[in-house]
Design a protein around this motif. Structure first.
Motif, mmCIF file in Angstrom:
data_model
loop_
_atom_site.group_PDB
_atom_site.id
_atom_site.type_symbol
_atom_site.label_atom_id
_atom_site.label_comp_id
_atom_site.label_asym_id
_atom_site.label_seq_id
_atom_site.Cartn_x
_atom_site.Cartn_y
_atom_site.Cartn_z
ATOM 1 N N LEU A 75 48.317 42.688 38.873
ATOM 2 C CA LEU A 75 47.469 42.825 37.668
ATOM 3 C C LEU A 75 46.302 41.966 37.680
ATOM 4 O O LEU A 75 45.156 42.536 37.112
ATOM 5 N N ALA A 76 46.570 41.020 38.247
ATOM 6 C CA ALA A 76 45.406 39.881 38.001
ATOM 7 C C ALA A 76 44.104 40.467 39.216
ATOM 8 O O ALA A 76 42.984 40.428 38.761
ATOM 9 N N GLU A 77 44.610 41.152 40.154
ATOM 10 C CA GLU A 77 43.530 41.854 41.218
ATOM 11 C C GLU A 77 42.679 43.025 40.281
ATOM 12 O O GLU A 77 41.494 43.237 40.458
ATOM 13 N N ILE A 78 43.557 43.451 39.703
ATOM 14 C CA ILE A 78 42.739 44.888 38.836
ATOM 15 C C ILE A 78 42.082 44.347 37.794
ATOM 16 O O ILE A 78 41.010 44.898 37.602
ATOM 17 N N ILE A 79 42.477 43.153 36.932
ATOM 18 C CA ILE A 79 41.621 42.725 36.032
ATOM 19 C C ILE A 79 40.402 41.944 36.641
ATOM 20 O O ILE A 79 39.278 42.469 36.057
ATOM 21 N N THR A 80 40.379 41.581 37.727
ATOM 22 C CA THR A 80 39.249 40.991 38.413
ATOM 23 C C THR A 80 38.305 42.243 38.780
ATOM 24 O O THR A 80 36.959 41.939 38.665
ATOM 25 N N ALA A 81 38.765 43.389 39.017
ATOM 26 C CA ALA A 81 37.998 44.315 39.470
ATOM 27 C C ALA A 81 37.230 44.999 38.175
ATOM 28 O O ALA A 81 36.201 45.513 38.054
ATOM 29 N N LEU A 82 37.912 44.898 37.072
ATOM 30 C CA LEU A 82 37.567 45.544 35.843
ATOM 31 C C LEU A 82 36.531 44.603 35.107
ATOM 32 O O LEU A 82 35.790 45.068 34.069
ATOM 33 N N LYS A 83 36.620 43.248 35.092
ATOM 34 C CA LYS A 83 35.702 42.523 34.597
ATOM 35 C C LYS A 83 34.120 42.649 34.533
ATOM 36 O O LYS A 83 33.680 42.653 33.518
ATOM 37 N N PRO A 84 33.676 42.959 35.677
ATOM 38 C CA PRO A 84 32.218 43.274 35.849
ATOM 39 C C PRO A 84 31.846 44.278 34.935
ATOM 40 O O PRO A 84 30.677 44.652 34.726
ATOM 41 N N TYR A 85 32.977 45.391 34.582
ATOM 42 C CA TYR A 85 32.465 46.361 33.704
ATOM 43 C C TYR A 85 32.872 46.378 32.205
ATOM 44 O O TYR A 85 32.657 47.120 31.261
ATOM 45 N N TYR A 86 33.275 45.252 31.654
ATOM 46 C CA TYR A 86 33.385 44.927 30.638
ATOM 47 C C TYR A 86 32.472 43.789 29.647
ATOM 48 O O TYR A 86 32.679 42.641 30.547
ATOM 49 N N SER A 87 31.940 44.199 28.876
ATOM 50 C CA SER A 87 30.829 43.326 28.346
ATOM 51 C C SER A 87 31.475 42.034 27.462
ATOM 52 O O SER A 87 30.888 40.984 27.151
ATOM 53 N N GLY A 88 32.713 42.029 27.108
ATOM 54 C CA GLY A 88 33.564 41.078 26.633
ATOM 55 C C GLY A 88 34.295 40.203 27.702
ATOM 56 O O GLY A 88 33.917 40.111 28.616
ATOM 57 N N TYR A 89 35.410 39.602 26.869
ATOM 58 C CA TYR A 89 36.269 38.849 27.851
ATOM 59 C C TYR A 89 37.782 39.480 27.816
ATOM 60 O O TYR A 89 38.235 40.135 26.968
ATOM 61 N N ILE A 90 38.238 39.479 29.001
ATOM 62 C CA ILE A 90 39.735 39.796 29.171
ATOM 63 C C ILE A 90 40.410 38.615 29.514
ATOM 64 O O ILE A 90 40.423 37.996 30.622
ATOM 65 N N ARG A 91 41.558 38.311 28.617
ATOM 66 C CA ARG A 91 42.422 37.210 28.952
ATOM 67 C C ARG A 91 43.812 37.732 29.197
ATOM 68 O O ARG A 91 44.309 38.757 28.469
ATOM 69 N N ILE A 92 44.544 37.402 30.290
ATOM 70 C CA ILE A 92 45.941 37.983 30.717
ATOM 71 C C ILE A 92 46.565 36.643 30.991
ATOM 72 O O ILE A 92 46.225 35.691 31.614
ATOM 73 N N SER A 93 48.102 36.755 30.569
ATOM 74 C CA SER A 93 48.820 35.648 31.050
ATOM 75 C C SER A 93 49.188 35.653 32.499
ATOM 76 O O SER A 93 49.459 36.515 33.017
ATOM 77 N N PRO A 94 49.754 34.452 32.802
ATOM 78 C CA PRO A 94 50.172 34.249 34.231
ATOM 79 C C PRO A 94 51.283 35.199 34.424
ATOM 80 O O PRO A 94 51.186 35.815 35.756
ATOM 81 N N GLN A 95 52.152 35.287 33.672
ATOM 82 C CA GLN A 95 53.291 36.248 33.774
ATOM 83 C C GLN A 95 52.748 37.676 33.851
ATOM 84 O O GLN A 95 53.320 38.406 34.868
ATOM 85 N N ALA A 96 52.029 37.973 33.112
ATOM 86 C CA ALA A 96 51.531 39.614 33.238
ATOM 87 C C ALA A 96 50.717 39.901 34.274
ATOM 88 O O ALA A 96 50.659 40.741 35.274
ATOM 89 N N ALA A 97 49.946 38.581 34.775
ATOM 90 C CA ALA A 97 48.927 38.817 36.071
ATOM 91 C C ALA A 97 49.743 38.899 37.188
ATOM 92 O O ALA A 97 49.094 39.536 38.273
ATOM 93 N N ALA A 98 50.780 38.642 37.315
ATOM 94 C CA ALA A 98 51.839 38.835 38.364
ATOM 95 C C ALA A 98 52.174 39.986 38.806
ATOM 96 O O ALA A 98 52.753 40.401 39.945
ATOM 97 N N LEU A 99 52.553 40.770 37.615
ATOM 98 C CA LEU A 99 52.878 42.234 38.072
ATOM 99 C C LEU A 99 52.055 43.000 39.213
ATOM 100 O O LEU A 99 50.931 42.799 39.243
ATOM 101 N N ARG A 100 52.780 43.952 39.639
ATOM 102 C CA ARG A 100 52.158 44.610 40.884
ATOM 103 C C ARG A 100 52.249 46.225 40.524
ATOM 104 O O ARG A 100 53.270 46.595 40.287
ATOM 105 N N THR A 101 51.173 46.929 40.944
ATOM 106 C CA THR A 101 51.217 48.300 40.626
ATOM 107 C C THR A 101 50.104 48.996 41.698
ATOM 108 O O THR A 101 49.895 48.460 42.657
#
Length: 331
Positions: free
Chosen positions: A266-292
Motif C-alpha cells: 500500500l505504501a507503493e500505491i500511495i507513492t503513485a497516488l500522491k502526485p495526483y492529490y493536491s493535499g496530503y496523504i498520511r498512512i500508518s506503517p502497519q497499513a503501508a505494509a499491506l499488499r494487493t
C-alpha cells in the motif's frame, strides 16, 4: 540549451467513465453480480463507445496483473481465490473518530502551493503540476510525456540529445538520428536509447527504467552496465542494478491515467497516488505494509483509496480536499 516546441496533451474528463468500468470489474471479479446487473452492464457498455473503450482498457490491464497470481494458483490450488477475496471482498468500515488540529497556519498557503506545483523544480525546462500529465514535442521530432509533478531539463546540441530528469517520471518517444544519441540522465545513472520508446522514473534513493519498444543501454554512476529489451525493466542506484521480474510494461499505465499493480505494498500505491492529490496523504506503517494487486484510476485518488478501504482491513478519514489519513481497522 536546445529549442523545443510544446504541445499540450489534452486528457478528456472521463474519470466518471473509468470509475464506472472499475466498479463493474470489481462486481464481476467478486462473483456477486446478478442477472439484472449483467443486463445493466451490457446496456451501460452499449450506451457509449467510450464505455466499451474504458472497459477493454481496465479489463485488459487487470488480466495482465492477475497473470502471475493465476500461474501461482495452478501450482497452489486456492491461492488465486484467496488473493481475489483479499482484493475484492467488500465490507463496511468505521471511519476514524476525532478531529485534526494543524499548527503553523501562517505557513499553510506555502504548503498548499507546494502540493500544486513542485516549487523546487520551477526553473526546469519542462514540468507538470499536481494531477497533470503532459506531452511535449522536442525540436528533433521526438516527444516526451511527463507524469504528474515531474520536471526535465533539455540539452540538444550538434553531438547529442539529452534529457535530465530532475524529478518524477517520463516516457520518451525517440525520433531516429544516427549522428546524435538520445540519452536520459537521472541522479543515479543514464540510459541510451537503442530504439524508440522507454520509461524513466527518479525517486529519492533510486531510479527505474522500463523499455516499451526496442532496447536501452543502462549505465549507473559507478559504471554498472545492462542492456534491456522490450518489456524489460530495472531498478538501480549509483552502484547496483536489479531487474524487474516479469513484463514491466504495465508500469507505463499512468500514461493512460491508470495504476496497474501486482503484489504491491500500500505504501507503493500511495507513492503513485500522491502526485495526483493536491493535499496530503498520511498512512500508518502497519497499513503501508499491506499488499494487493489490481488496476485503479489515478485522476481521483480519494476514489481509489475508498476502493482499497472497502477491499482491505483499512479505515480512512478525509478532511476536505487537503488531508487523507489511513490506518488499519482495530482488531
Amino acid at each position: 540549451m536546445g529549442t523545443m516546441n510544446t504541445a499540450s496533451s489534452t486528457y478528456p474528463s472521463n474519470d466518471r467513465i473509468v470509475h464506472a468500468a472499475v466498479d463493474w470489474l470489481i462486481r464481476f471479479e467478486s462473483n456477486t453480480i446478478t442477472e439484472a446487473e449483467q443486463r445493466a452492464f451490457e446496456l451501460w457498455k452499449a450506451a457509449d463507445p467510450a464505455h466499451e473503450q474504458a472497459w477493454k482498457r481496465v479489463a485488459g490491464l487487470l488480466n495482465d496483473s492477475f497473470a502471475v497470481v493465476r500461474d501461482a494458483g495452478l501450482r497452489a490450488p486456492g491461492q488465486m481465490q484467496a488473493a481475489q477475496r483479499t482484493l475484492l471482498s467488500t465490507r463496511r468500515r468505521k471511519l476514524l473518530r476525532g478531529a485534526l488540529v494543524f499548527a503553523g497556519v501562517s505557513g499553510g498557503s506555502a504548503l498548499l502551493a507546494e502540493r500544486q506545483f513542485a516549487i523546487g523544480q520551477l526553473m526546469a525546462d519542462l514540468q507538470t503540476g499536481t494531477g497533470q500529465r503532459q506531452t511535449f514535442a522536442l525540436a528533433d521530432g521526438s516527444s516526451v510525456q511527463l507524469n504528474a509533478r515531474s520536471a526535465v531539463d533539455v540539452d540538444f546540441n550538434q553531438h547529442t540529445r539529452q534529457l535530465r530528469l530532475r524529478a518524477g517520471e517520463l516516457i520518451a518517444s525517440v525520433a531516429p538520428d544516427s549522428n546524435r544519441p538520445f540519452i536520459v540522465e537521472t541522479a543515479h545513472g543514464m540510459m541510451r536509447a537503442l530504439g524508440t520508446r522507454f520509461l524513466v522514473q527518479q525517486r529519492d534513493t533510486l531510479s527505474q527504467v522500463v523499455v516499451l519498444e526496442h532496447s536501452v543501454d543502462l549505465r549507473t554512476r559507478d559504471g554498472q552496465q545492462l542492456r534491456l529489451r522490450e518489456g524489460e525493466g530495472a531498478v538501480f542506484d549509483a552502484a547496483t542494478v536489479n531487474r524487474i521480474d516479469g513484463n514491466a510494461s504495465a508500469l507505463a499505465a499512468w500514461s493512460d491515467g491508470m495504476l496497474a499493480v501486482e503484489n504491491a505494498s500500500l505504501a507503493e500505491i500511495i507513492t503513485a497516488l500522491k502526485p495526483y492529490y493536491s493535499g496530503y496523504i498520511r498512512i500508518s506503517p502497519q497499513a503501508a505494509a499491506l499488499r494487493t494487486f489490481g488496476v485503479f484510476p489515478l485522476d481521483n485518488p480519494a476514489h481509489t483509496l475508498r476502493t482499497l478501504v472497502h477491499a482491505l482491513p483499512l479505515q480512512m478519514q478525509q478532511y476536505g480536499n487537503w488531508l487523507i489519513t489511513i490506518d488499519l481497522m482495530p482488531a
